[in-house]
Design a protein around this motif. Structure first.
Motif, mmCIF file in Angstrom:
data_model
loop_
_atom_site.group_PDB
_atom_site.id
_atom_site.type_symbol
_atom_site.label_atom_id
_atom_site.label_comp_id
_atom_site.label_asym_id
_atom_site.label_seq_id
_atom_site.Cartn_x
_atom_site.Cartn_y
_atom_site.Cartn_z
ATOM 1 N N LEU A 38 0.796 -1.232 0.000
ATOM 2 C CA LEU A 38 0.000 0.000 0.000
ATOM 3 C C LEU A 38 0.828 1.281 0.000
ATOM 4 O O LEU A 38 0.704 2.118 -0.908
ATOM 5 N N CYS A 47 -3.960 -5.356 -1.429
ATOM 6 C CA CYS A 47 -4.357 -4.514 -0.290
ATOM 7 C C CYS A 47 -5.496 -5.139 0.495
ATOM 8 O O CYS A 47 -5.447 -5.224 1.739
ATOM 9 N N TYR A 48 -6.525 -5.618 -0.206
ATOM 10 C CA TYR A 48 -7.677 -6.169 0.501
ATOM 11 C C TYR A 48 -7.386 -7.540 1.100
ATOM 12 O O TYR A 48 -7.885 -7.860 2.191
ATOM 13 N N LEU A 91 -5.667 -6.869 4.279
ATOM 14 C CA LEU A 91 -6.598 -6.256 5.228
ATOM 15 C C LEU A 91 -7.494 -7.307 5.867
ATOM 16 O O LEU A 91 -7.690 -7.322 7.090
ATOM 17 N N ASP A 105 -9.663 1.538 -4.575
ATOM 18 C CA ASP A 105 -10.705 1.217 -3.606
ATOM 19 C C ASP A 105 -11.853 0.487 -4.295
ATOM 20 O O ASP A 105 -12.470 1.009 -5.224
ATOM 21 N N SER A 115 -7.025 6.081 5.428
ATOM 22 C CA SER A 115 -5.607 5.793 5.212
ATOM 23 C C SER A 115 -4.901 5.494 6.530
ATOM 24 O O SER A 115 -4.064 4.591 6.607
ATOM 25 N N SER A 155 -5.563 2.073 7.649
ATOM 26 C CA SER A 155 -4.801 1.073 6.905
ATOM 27 C C SER A 155 -3.354 0.958 7.365
ATOM 28 O O SER A 155 -2.790 -0.138 7.374
#
Length: 327
Positions: free
Chosen positions: A84, A111-112, A115, A187, A282, A285
Motif C-alpha cells: 500500500l 491490499c484487501y 486487510l 478502492d 488511510s 490502513s
C-alpha cells in the motif's frame, strides 16, 4: 482476469479503460507533510514486523502455536504495508496519479487480501486466548501447531477467495464515464460505484464480504472475551484474575487498534468531509501494521525476554570481535 469473464459469458463485451486516476489526496492543504509521515510509519512498520518475525524464528522458545499466529500477523502487516504505502507515496508525492487498469486490480487484490487477513488473524489469536484461559489444562492438546497452521491456511484461502471474487466482479463492469477514483488506492467500493452498467453483483458481494471479513470476526472476538470475562469472574482471588487477564492485553490492544477506526468509519464516515474520510481510512490502513509489533514487544513477556537475549548476544559478540581485532 480473462478466465473470470470467459466463465461468465464469452459474448459479452465490457468497456475497460486503459488506466484509472487516483485522486484521493489531491487538493488537501499541506498534504506533503502527511506523505512524509506515511513514509515514517512505513519504515517503522517494516522494521518492527521484521524484528518480531526474526525473534520468533531465532528463539526456539517462541515456536509455539500462539507465535505461529503472531508470526503470520507480522508477515501480513509487512506485506500489506509494502503493497500500500510505497505506491501511495509514488502516486501523490511524485505525481503519478494514473495507474493501468490491470495494475489497479492487482493493487486492489493485495491490499484487501492483507486487510482481511489481519482481521482473520485476530480471530486465531482470540481462539488461542480463549482456550488458554478456559481450558488451561487442555491447552497443549487443543491448540497444536497442526491446528494453528490449518486455521491460518484456511483463513488465507478465505481471504484470497473473497478478494479474488470481488476483483473478478470488477472486470464485469464497464467504465464509460469517469475513471477517477476518489480514494488513496484502488478502492473496491469507489470503483464499482463508477460503473455505467449494472453493479448489483459487486454491491451485494461487497456487503457480504464485509460481514464475513469484519463483522463475523468481531462478533467471535467479542463473544470470546465475554466468555473469558465470565470465567475470570469465577476465579477466587483478584491476583489470579489480573494475572490471567494480562495474557490478553496485547491481543485486546490489537483488536482495538484494528476495529475501532473501522467502526468509526462505518458509523460516522458518511457525515464527515470527504477529505477527512480519506485521511481517516488511510490511517486505519497504516497504523495497525506499525503498532502491532510495538505492542507485542512491549506487552508480551516472552517477546521482551527474547528481545533482551538477542541484544545481549549481539553486545557480547561485538565485544568478542573487538578483542580478537585488538589481539
Amino acid at each position: 482476469m480473462d478466465f473470470f469473464n470467459s466463465a461468465l459469458g464469452k459474448n459479452i463485451t465490457f468497456l475497460h479503460p486503459a488506466y484509472f486516476i487516483i485522486s484521493g489526496f489531491i487538493g488537501i492543504p499541506n498534504i506533503n507533510y502527511y506523505y512524509v509521515f506515511l513514509f515514517f510509519v512505513y519504515v517503522v512498520s517494516v522494521l518492527g514486523n521484521m524484528t518480531v518475525m526474526a525473534l520468533i524464528y531465532l528463539d526456539y522458545n517462541l515456536r509455539t502455536p500462539k507465535y505461529v499466529a503472531v508470526f503470520n500477523l507480522a508477515f501480513v502487516d509487512l506485506i500489506g504495508s509494502s503493497a500500500l504505502v510505497p505506491k501511495v507515496i509514488d502516486i501523490f508525492l511524485f505525481n503519478h496519479p494514473t495507474i493501468p487498469y490491470n495494475d489497479c486490480l492487482v493493487y486492489l487484490f493485495f491490499c484487501y487480501t492483507c486487510l482481511w487477513m489481519q482481521s482473520f488473524n485476530l480471530v486465531a489469536l482470540s481462539y488461542d486466548r480463549l482456550v488458554a484461559i478456559i481450558f488451561p489444562l487442555h491447552y497443549q492438546v487443543k491448540v497444536t501447531h497442526r491446528l494453528m497452521f490449518s486455521l491460518i491456511a484456511f483463513f488465507w484461502v478465505c481471504a484470497i477467495t473473497i478478494t479474488l471474487t470481488a476483483t473478478g466482479l470488477i472486470t464485469r463492469l464497464s467504465f464509460c464515464e469517469s475513471v477517477v477514483i476518489n480514494s488513496y488506492f484502488c478502492d473496491h467500493g469507489q470503483m464499482f460505484r463508477m460503473a455505467c452498467n449494472d453493479n448489483t453483483p459487486s454491491f451485494v458481494f461487497s456487503n457480504m464480504g464485509t460481514v464475513i471479513t469484519l463483522w463475523l470476526p468481531l462478533a467471535f472476538i467479542l463473544l470470546s472475551y465475554s466468555y473469558i470475562g465470565y470465567a475470570l469472574s469465577k476465579i477466587a482471588t483478584v491476583q489470579e484474575r489480573v494475572k490471567a487477564f494480562k495474557t490478553c492485553t496485547a491481543h485486546l490492544s490489537l483488536v482495538a487498534i484494528y476495529f475501532i477506526p473501522v467502526l468509526i468509519t462505518f458509523t460516522i464516515g458518511a457525515n464527515i468531509h470527504q477529505n477527512a474520510r480519506i485521511i481517516n481510512l488511510s490511517l486505519t490502513s497504516v497504523f495497525p501494521p506499525m503498532l502491532n509489533p510495538i505492542i507485542y514487544v512491549l506487552q508480551t513477556q516472552e517477546i521482551r525476554i527474547s528481545f533482551k537475549k538477542i541484544l545481549k548476544f549481539t553486545k557480547q559478540y561485538k565485544i568478542a570481535v573487538k578483542k580478537v581485532i585488538i589481539k
